[in-house]
Motif scaffolding. Structure first.
Motif, PDB file in Angstrom:
ATOM      1  N   LEU A 115       0.829  -1.210   0.000  1.00 20.13           N
ATOM      2  CA  LEU A 115       0.000   0.000   0.000  1.00 20.13           C
ATOM      3  C   LEU A 115       0.864   1.261   0.000  1.00 20.13           C
ATOM      4  CD1 LEU A 115      -2.678  -1.130   2.624  1.00 20.13           C
ATOM      5  CD2 LEU A 115      -2.842  -1.244   0.141  1.00 20.13           C
ATOM      6  N   LEU A 116       2.027   1.184  -0.610  1.00 19.56           N
ATOM      7  CA  LEU A 116       2.959   2.309  -0.605  1.00 19.56           C
ATOM      8  C   LEU A 116       2.456   3.452  -1.477  1.00 19.56           C
ATOM      9  CD1 LEU A 116       6.302   0.316  -0.965  1.00 19.56           C
ATOM     10  CD2 LEU A 116       5.381   1.367   1.113  1.00 19.56           C
ATOM     11  N   THR A 117       2.523   4.661  -0.948  1.00 19.76           N
ATOM     12  CA  THR A 117       2.167   5.849  -1.723  1.00 19.76           C
ATOM     13  C   THR A 117       3.383   6.714  -2.024  1.00 19.76           C
ATOM     14  OG1 THR A 117       1.632   6.993   0.354  1.00 19.76           O
ATOM     15  CG2 THR A 117      -0.194   5.962  -0.850  1.00 19.76           C
ATOM     16  N   TYR A 118       4.502   6.462  -1.373  1.00 17.48           N
ATOM     17  CA  TYR A 118       5.731   7.199  -1.659  1.00 17.48           C
ATOM     18  C   TYR A 118       6.919   6.401  -1.117  1.00 17.48           C
ATOM     19  CZ  TYR A 118       6.047   8.577   3.253  1.00 17.48           C
ATOM     20  OH  TYR A 118       6.148   8.555   4.613  1.00 17.48           O
ATOM     21  N   LEU A 119       8.108   6.811  -1.516  1.00 17.09           N
ATOM     22  CA  LEU A 119       9.339   6.237  -1.001  1.00 17.09           C
ATOM     23  C   LEU A 119      10.154   7.337  -0.332  1.00 17.09           C
ATOM     24  CD1 LEU A 119      10.442   3.999  -4.022  1.00 17.09           C
ATOM     25  CD2 LEU A 119       9.265   3.277  -1.947  1.00 17.09           C
ATOM     26  N   PRO A 120      10.855   7.021   0.746  1.00 10.64           N
ATOM     27  CA  PRO A 120      11.715   8.045   1.353  1.00 10.64           C
ATOM     28  C   PRO A 120      12.904   8.336   0.452  1.00 10.64           C
ATOM     29  CG  PRO A 120      12.085   5.925   2.401  1.00 10.64           C
ATOM     30  CD  PRO A 120      10.909   5.743   1.471  1.00 10.64           C
ATOM     31  N   ARG A 121      13.310   9.577   0.430  1.00 10.08           N
ATOM     32  CA  ARG A 121      14.426   9.984  -0.420  1.00 10.08           C
ATOM     33  C   ARG A 121      15.704   9.202  -0.097  1.00 10.08           C
ATOM     34  NH1 ARG A 121      14.765  14.466  -3.495  1.00 10.08           N
ATOM     35  NH2 ARG A 121      16.829  15.247  -4.072  1.00 10.08           N
ATOM     36  N   GLU A 122      15.832   8.771   1.159  1.00 12.64           N
ATOM     37  CA  GLU A 122      17.037   8.067   1.587  1.00 12.64           C
ATOM     38  C   GLU A 122      17.261   6.758   0.848  1.00 12.64           C
ATOM     39  OE1 GLU A 122      15.835  10.807   4.836  1.00 12.64           O
ATOM     40  OE2 GLU A 122      14.815   9.407   3.493  1.00 12.64           O
ATOM     41  N   ILE A 123      16.232   6.238   0.192  1.00  8.55           N
ATOM     42  CA  ILE A 123      16.381   4.960  -0.490  1.00  8.55           C
ATOM     43  C   ILE A 123      17.412   5.049  -1.614  1.00  8.55           C
ATOM     44  CG2 ILE A 123      14.625   5.179  -2.312  1.00  8.55           C
ATOM     45  CD1 ILE A 123      13.725   2.325  -1.514  1.00  8.55           C
ATOM     46  N   LEU A 124      17.689   6.278  -2.066  1.00  9.33           N
ATOM     47  CA  LEU A 124      18.696   6.464  -3.105  1.00  9.33           C
ATOM     48  C   LEU A 124      20.096   6.141  -2.606  1.00  9.33           C
ATOM     49  CD1 LEU A 124      17.446   9.805  -4.706  1.00  9.33           C
ATOM     50  CD2 LEU A 124      17.015   7.480  -5.470  1.00  9.33           C
ATOM     51  N   ASN A 125      20.262   6.014  -1.299  1.00 10.88           N
ATOM     52  CA  ASN A 125      21.569   5.697  -0.736  1.00 10.88           C
ATOM     53  C   ASN A 125      21.895   4.214  -0.797  1.00 10.88           C
ATOM     54  OD1 ASN A 125      22.025   8.397  -0.028  1.00 10.88           O
ATOM     55  ND2 ASN A 125      20.952   8.149   1.920  1.00 10.88           N
ATOM     56  N   LEU A 126      20.947   3.399  -1.255  1.00 12.97           N
ATOM     57  CA  LEU A 126      21.204   1.961  -1.392  1.00 12.97           C
ATOM     58  C   LEU A 126      21.987   1.732  -2.684  1.00 12.97           C
ATOM     59  CD1 LEU A 126      17.723   0.588  -0.272  1.00 12.97           C
ATOM     60  CD2 LEU A 126      19.858   0.550   1.031  1.00 12.97           C
ATOM     61  N   VAL A 127      23.265   2.067  -2.636  1.00 15.23           N
ATOM     62  CA  VAL A 127      24.064   2.117  -3.862  1.00 15.23           C
ATOM     63  C   VAL A 127      24.326   0.741  -4.463  1.00 15.23           C
ATOM     64  CG1 VAL A 127      25.154   4.292  -3.233  1.00 15.23           C
ATOM     65  CG2 VAL A 127      26.177   2.141  -2.454  1.00 15.23           C
ATOM     66  N   HIS A 128      24.191  -0.332  -3.684  1.00 14.36           N
ATOM     67  CA  HIS A 128      24.426  -1.673  -4.211  1.00 14.36           C
ATOM     68  C   HIS A 128      23.143  -2.362  -4.662  1.00 14.36           C
ATOM     69  CE1 HIS A 128      28.606  -1.469  -3.061  1.00 14.36           C
ATOM     70  NE2 HIS A 128      28.278  -1.190  -1.807  1.00 14.36           N
ATOM     71  N   LEU A 129      22.009  -1.676  -4.552  1.00 11.90           N
ATOM     72  CA  LEU A 129      20.732  -2.268  -4.930  1.00 11.90           C
ATOM     73  C   LEU A 129      20.678  -2.528  -6.426  1.00 11.90           C
ATOM     74  CD1 LEU A 129      18.145  -3.025  -3.346  1.00 11.90           C
ATOM     75  CD2 LEU A 129      17.143  -0.916  -4.188  1.00 11.90           C
ATOM     76  N   GLU A 130      20.335  -3.742  -6.797  1.00 17.97           N
ATOM     77  CA  GLU A 130      20.244  -4.141  -8.196  1.00 17.97           C
ATOM     78  C   GLU A 130      18.817  -4.405  -8.623  1.00 17.97           C
ATOM     79  OE1 GLU A 130      22.750  -7.520  -8.474  1.00 17.97           O
ATOM     80  OE2 GLU A 130      24.604  -6.425  -8.057  1.00 17.97           O
ATOM     81  N   GLU A 131      17.967  -4.791  -7.675  1.00 16.83           N
ATOM     82  CA  GLU A 131      16.573  -5.101  -7.987  1.00 16.83           C
ATOM     83  C   GLU A 131      15.652  -4.416  -6.988  1.00 16.83           C
ATOM     84  OE1 GLU A 131      17.301  -9.581  -9.843  1.00 16.83           O
ATOM     85  OE2 GLU A 131      16.239  -9.328  -7.940  1.00 16.83           O
TER      86      GLU A 131
END
Length: 313
Positions: free
Chosen positions: A165-181
């Motif tokens: 039920l997500l309506t937004y993502l926190p900006r901090e998620i951009l710090n997951l620099v190793h995220l591939e999926e």
């Protein structure tokens, strides 16, 4: 489970009792010192006594690395599992879980955590204290927001959040620099905005603090009480490049779409110092943005493209 299991197979390393209708795992498991993989999915586990007592202190508690209890009837994560400090993979998908206990942080060896297909509504910030977590599956739940602390999961490579039920993502998620999926399909975040965002006018203290910071009024710690010096150190810069202002407690929350990999647009929570710094929200179907929107998104867009692969479909 048959009595005498540990006597018959003292060197047993992998045990699969999935789909056998089990309602409990017997104490005979505790004496298997070399068992590292236990698969007990699609059973009827979940009631009182489903897991043997003393699990964390037994030889099994020290040897177990992979545990799959998906497709059972657990309404909560059993406390006994939180004592398995050597566990590297835990699967509890397709149960009846409504929450994730903060004590999940005790499983510091976890690399794989599968909690999809439950009734989980929130993610505890303590989940971010798992330093080796590579794969986190939270799909098919009722999660409404992501705590910004998840950005501390520096080892994370795959994050599955689809059908929530997500309506937004926190900006901090951009710090997951190793995220591939990153899987987000089936969430309302791409088809609607948060409509109840409110703005509280700044207090007199904040107005004074903003003036001091924006006009670079000089001051020394000896000039002000300690609490005011600490307050002034908490100023946040407005992300609008044409503003140059700051804010403390009073800010405008807004959803901003950010380009990912030049193809997808993800809504991130955006904080501004004043409603005058915000631009009208555009729907997900609109492909163009104003120049001011583009300017304010440049930094986030560059960071977002560090992600190698985004799964939305």
């Amino acid at each position: 489970l048959p009595a005498g299991l540990s006597q018959w197979f003292p060197a047993l390393e992998v045990l699969d009792v999935s789909g056998t209708g089990l309602t409990e795992l017997g104490e005979e498991l505790l004496a298997l010192p070399q068992l590292h993989t236990l698969l007990a999915k699609n059973n009827r586990l979940g009631g009182p006594g489903s897991l043997p007592k003393g699990l964390g202190q037994a030889p099994l508690g020290r040897s177990l690395r992979v545990l799959n209890l998906s497709g059972n009837r657990f309404a909560e994560v059993p406390p006994a599992l939180l004592e398995l400090h050597g566990l590297q993979s835990l699967s509890l998908g397709g149960n009846r879980l409504h929450s994730i206990p903060p004590e999940i942080q005790e499983l510091r060896s976890l690399e794989f955590l599968y909690l999809g297909g439950n009734f989980i509504t929130s993610i505890p910030p303590e989940l971010a204290n798992l330093p080796f977590l590579n794969y986190l599956v939270l799909c098919d739940n009722k999660i409404q927001s992501i705590p910004p602390q998840l950005a501390q999961l520096h080892s994370l490579r795959s994050l599955s959040l689809h059908n929530n039920l997500l309506t937004y993502l926190p900006r901090e998620i951009l710090n997951l620099v190793h995220l591939e999926e990153l899987s987000l399909r089936g969430n309302p975040l791409v088809v609607r905005f948060v409509r109840d965002l409110t703005y509280n006018p700044p207090s007199l203290q904040e107005l004074a603090g903003r003036t001091i910071k924006t006009r670079n009024v000089p001051y020394a710690p000896s000039d002000l009480p300690e609490n005011l010096v600490r307050y002034l150190s908490l100023a946040s810069n407005c992300p609008n490049p044409k503003c140059g202002g700051v804010y403390f407690d009073s800010c405008v929350r807004q959803i901003k779409f950010v380009d990912f990999c030049g193809k997808y647009r993800l809504p991130l929570m955006h904080y501004l110092c004043s409603p005058e710094c915000s631009s009208p929200c555009s729907s997900a179907s609109q492909s163009s943005t104003s120049q001011s929107e583009s300017d304010s998104e440049d930094e986030a867009s560059v960071a977002a493209r560090r992600m190698q692969k985004v799964l939305l479909g």
